[in-house]
Scaffold this motif. Structure first.
Motif, PDB file in Angstrom:
ATOM      1  N   ASN A  62      20.939  -7.883  16.012  1.00  0.00           N
ATOM      2  CA  ASN A  62      21.593  -9.145  15.704  1.00  0.00           C
ATOM      3  C   ASN A  62      20.855 -10.293  16.399  1.00  0.00           C
ATOM      4  N   ALA A  63      20.259 -11.157  15.614  1.00  0.00           N
ATOM      5  CA  ALA A  63      19.517 -12.294  16.177  1.00  0.00           C
ATOM      6  C   ALA A  63      20.423 -13.212  16.994  1.00  0.00           C
ATOM      7  N   ALA A  64      21.716 -13.196  16.707  1.00  0.00           N
ATOM      8  CA  ALA A  64      22.667 -14.046  17.423  1.00  0.00           C
ATOM      9  C   ALA A  64      23.357 -13.292  18.569  1.00  0.00           C
ATOM     10  N   ARG A  65      22.755 -12.183  19.013  1.00  0.00           N
ATOM     11  CA  ARG A  65      23.388 -11.429  20.103  1.00  0.00           C
ATOM     12  C   ARG A  65      23.498 -12.320  21.334  1.00  0.00           C
ATOM     13  N   PRO A  66      24.513 -12.070  22.145  1.00  0.00           N
ATOM     14  CA  PRO A  66      24.714 -12.927  23.318  1.00  0.00           C
ATOM     15  C   PRO A  66      23.648 -12.692  24.378  1.00  0.00           C
ATOM     16  N   GLN A  67      23.483 -13.674  25.225  1.00  0.00           N
ATOM     17  CA  GLN A  67      22.653 -13.522  26.412  1.00  0.00           C
ATOM     18  C   GLN A  67      23.550 -12.966  27.513  1.00  0.00           C
ATOM     19  N   ILE A  68      23.125 -11.885  28.153  1.00  0.00           N
ATOM     20  CA  ILE A  68      23.931 -11.253  29.193  1.00  0.00           C
ATOM     21  C   ILE A  68      23.137 -11.204  30.484  1.00  0.00           C
ATOM     22  N   VAL A  69      23.772 -11.649  31.558  1.00  0.00           N
ATOM     23  CA  VAL A  69      23.179 -11.603  32.888  1.00  0.00           C
ATOM     24  C   VAL A  69      24.121 -10.816  33.780  1.00  0.00           C
ATOM     25  N   CYS A  70      23.560  -9.890  34.537  1.00  0.00           N
ATOM     26  CA  CYS A  70      24.341  -9.101  35.491  1.00  0.00           C
ATOM     27  C   CYS A  70      24.392  -9.856  36.813  1.00  0.00           C
ATOM     28  N   ALA A  71      25.601 -10.065  37.322  1.00  0.00           N
ATOM     29  CA  ALA A  71      25.778 -10.748  38.604  1.00  0.00           C
ATOM     30  C   ALA A  71      26.548  -9.850  39.567  1.00  0.00           C
ATOM     31  N   ASP A  72      26.228  -9.956  40.819  1.00  0.00           N
ATOM     32  CA  ASP A  72      26.957  -9.294  41.899  1.00  0.00           C
ATOM     33  C   ASP A  72      27.079  -7.784  41.709  1.00  0.00           C
ATOM     34  N   PRO A  73      25.968  -7.081  41.398  1.00  0.00           N
ATOM     35  CA  PRO A  73      26.067  -5.630  41.222  1.00  0.00           C
ATOM     36  C   PRO A  73      26.322  -4.921  42.552  1.00  0.00           C
ATOM     37  N   TYR A  74      27.164  -3.926  42.522  1.00  0.00           N
ATOM     38  CA  TYR A  74      27.477  -3.141  43.708  1.00  0.00           C
ATOM     39  C   TYR A  74      27.486  -1.666  43.321  1.00  0.00           C
ATOM     40  N   ALA A  75      26.673  -0.861  43.993  1.00  0.00           N
ATOM     41  CA  ALA A  75      26.555   0.564  43.683  1.00  0.00           C
ATOM     42  C   ALA A  75      27.481   1.387  44.565  1.00  0.00           C
ATOM     43  N   ILE A  76      28.119   2.359  43.936  1.00  0.00           N
ATOM     44  CA  ILE A  76      28.956   3.336  44.621  1.00  0.00           C
ATOM     45  C   ILE A  76      28.380   4.705  44.249  1.00  0.00           C
ATOM     46  N   VAL A  77      27.964   5.471  45.251  1.00  0.00           N
ATOM     47  CA  VAL A  77      27.299   6.748  45.005  1.00  0.00           C
ATOM     48  C   VAL A  77      28.145   7.883  45.558  1.00  0.00           C
ATOM     49  N   ASP A  78      28.255   8.947  44.760  1.00  0.00           N
ATOM     50  CA  ASP A  78      28.970  10.151  45.169  1.00  0.00           C
ATOM     51  C   ASP A  78      28.158  11.356  44.701  1.00  0.00           C
ATOM     52  N   GLY A  79      27.222  11.787  45.543  1.00  0.00           N
ATOM     53  CA  GLY A  79      26.366  12.913  45.179  1.00  0.00           C
ATOM     54  C   GLY A  79      25.440  12.553  44.032  1.00  0.00           C
ATOM     55  N   ASP A  80      25.536  13.315  42.941  1.00  0.00           N
ATOM     56  CA  ASP A  80      24.697  13.075  41.768  1.00  0.00           C
ATOM     57  C   ASP A  80      25.360  12.162  40.744  1.00  0.00           C
ATOM     58  N   HIS A  81      26.416  11.495  41.168  1.00  0.00           N
ATOM     59  CA  HIS A  81      27.127  10.552  40.302  1.00  0.00           C
ATOM     60  C   HIS A  81      27.205   9.211  41.014  1.00  0.00           C
ATOM     61  N   GLY A  82      27.158   8.158  40.250  1.00  0.00           N
ATOM     62  CA  GLY A  82      27.280   6.835  40.835  1.00  0.00           C
ATOM     63  C   GLY A  82      27.673   5.833  39.779  1.00  0.00           C
ATOM     64  N   ARG A  83      28.095   4.691  40.238  1.00  0.00           N
ATOM     65  CA  ARG A  83      28.463   3.630  39.311  1.00  0.00           C
ATOM     66  C   ARG A  83      28.097   2.287  39.917  1.00  0.00           C
ATOM     67  N   VAL A  84      27.891   1.354  39.023  1.00  0.00           N
ATOM     68  CA  VAL A  84      27.654  -0.028  39.428  1.00  0.00           C
ATOM     69  C   VAL A  84      28.794  -0.853  38.851  1.00  0.00           C
ATOM     70  N   VAL A  85      29.491  -1.555  39.711  1.00  0.00           N
ATOM     71  CA  VAL A  85      30.480  -2.524  39.256  1.00  0.00           C
ATOM     72  C   VAL A  85      29.826  -3.887  39.392  1.00  0.00           C
ATOM     73  N   CYS A  86      30.050  -4.726  38.393  1.00  0.00           N
ATOM     74  CA  CYS A  86      29.391  -6.021  38.391  1.00  0.00           C
ATOM     75  C   CYS A  86      30.148  -6.994  37.493  1.00  0.00           C
ATOM     76  N   ILE A  87      29.669  -8.191  37.477  1.00  0.00           N
ATOM     77  CA  ILE A  87      30.146  -9.211  36.551  1.00  0.00           C
ATOM     78  C   ILE A  87      29.034  -9.416  35.527  1.00  0.00           C
ATOM     79  N   GLU A  88      29.378  -9.345  34.260  1.00  0.00           N
ATOM     80  CA  GLU A  88      28.450  -9.710  33.208  1.00  0.00           C
ATOM     81  C   GLU A  88      28.766 -11.136  32.791  1.00  0.00           C
ATOM     82  N   LEU A  89      27.779 -11.981  32.832  1.00  0.00           N
ATOM     83  CA  LEU A  89      27.931 -13.337  32.318  1.00  0.00           C
ATOM     84  C   LEU A  89      27.384 -13.318  30.903  1.00  0.00           C
ATOM     85  N   VAL A  90      28.282 -13.369  29.941  1.00  0.00           N
ATOM     86  CA  VAL A  90      27.937 -13.273  28.530  1.00  0.00           C
ATOM     87  C   VAL A  90      28.010 -14.681  27.950  1.00  0.00           C
ATOM     88  N   ASP A  91      26.832 -15.231  27.687  1.00  0.00           N
ATOM     89  CA  ASP A  91      26.748 -16.638  27.287  1.00  0.00           C
ATOM     90  C   ASP A  91      27.559 -17.506  28.242  1.00  0.00           C
TER      91      ASP A  91
END
Length: 136
Positions: A62-91
């Protein structure tokens, strides 16, 4: 490099690929497993590699897809699993996002992405928890 730094780097690669419209790079961030899943804002859950990767292909086309910027990423790791919680600034509008990763053959691969609207976003020093992370 620490596991948390590696997950943050994998998360950043996801957003760089999206911003560039690079489907091959974006698909490479994801695990090849059929158990991956994704919930785009306002969409029902998508489960399975074909559906998840196909949804990103359509979004990137989609040529009109939004611009997305990741802000304030924070990683949480538990062995071989992990997640990043963040804010996406979408347009410029904030969404809360969580990107789950699993270590697969020594590399962190995304297994779930979910983002949704949030009522309010304020990034200030006053919003820091006792651990120094922003409250979203």
């Amino acid at each position: 490099m620490s596991d948390a730094s590696e997950i943050i780097a994998a998360n950043a690669a996801f957003y760089v690929a999206f911003a560039a419209g690079d489907f091959v790079a974006l698909a490479a961030v994801w695990s090849d497993q059929e158990t991956i899943s994704c919930i785009h804002p306002g969409w029902p859950a998508i489960v399975g590699r074909a559906g998840v990767i196909g949804s990103w292909r359509e979004i990137l086309k989609n040529a009109a897809r939004p611009q997305i910027v990741c802000a304030d990423p924070y990683a949480i790791v538990d062995g071989d699993h992990g997640r990043v919680v963040c804010i996406e600034l979408v347009d410029g509008a904030p969404l809360a996002a969580t990107n789950y990763f699993r270590r697969v053959d020594g590399a962190w691969r995304m297994v779930h992405h979910q983002s949704s609207a949030i009522a309010q976003f304020a990034a200030s020093v006053d919003d820091q928890t006792e651990h120094g992370h922003s409250i979203h």
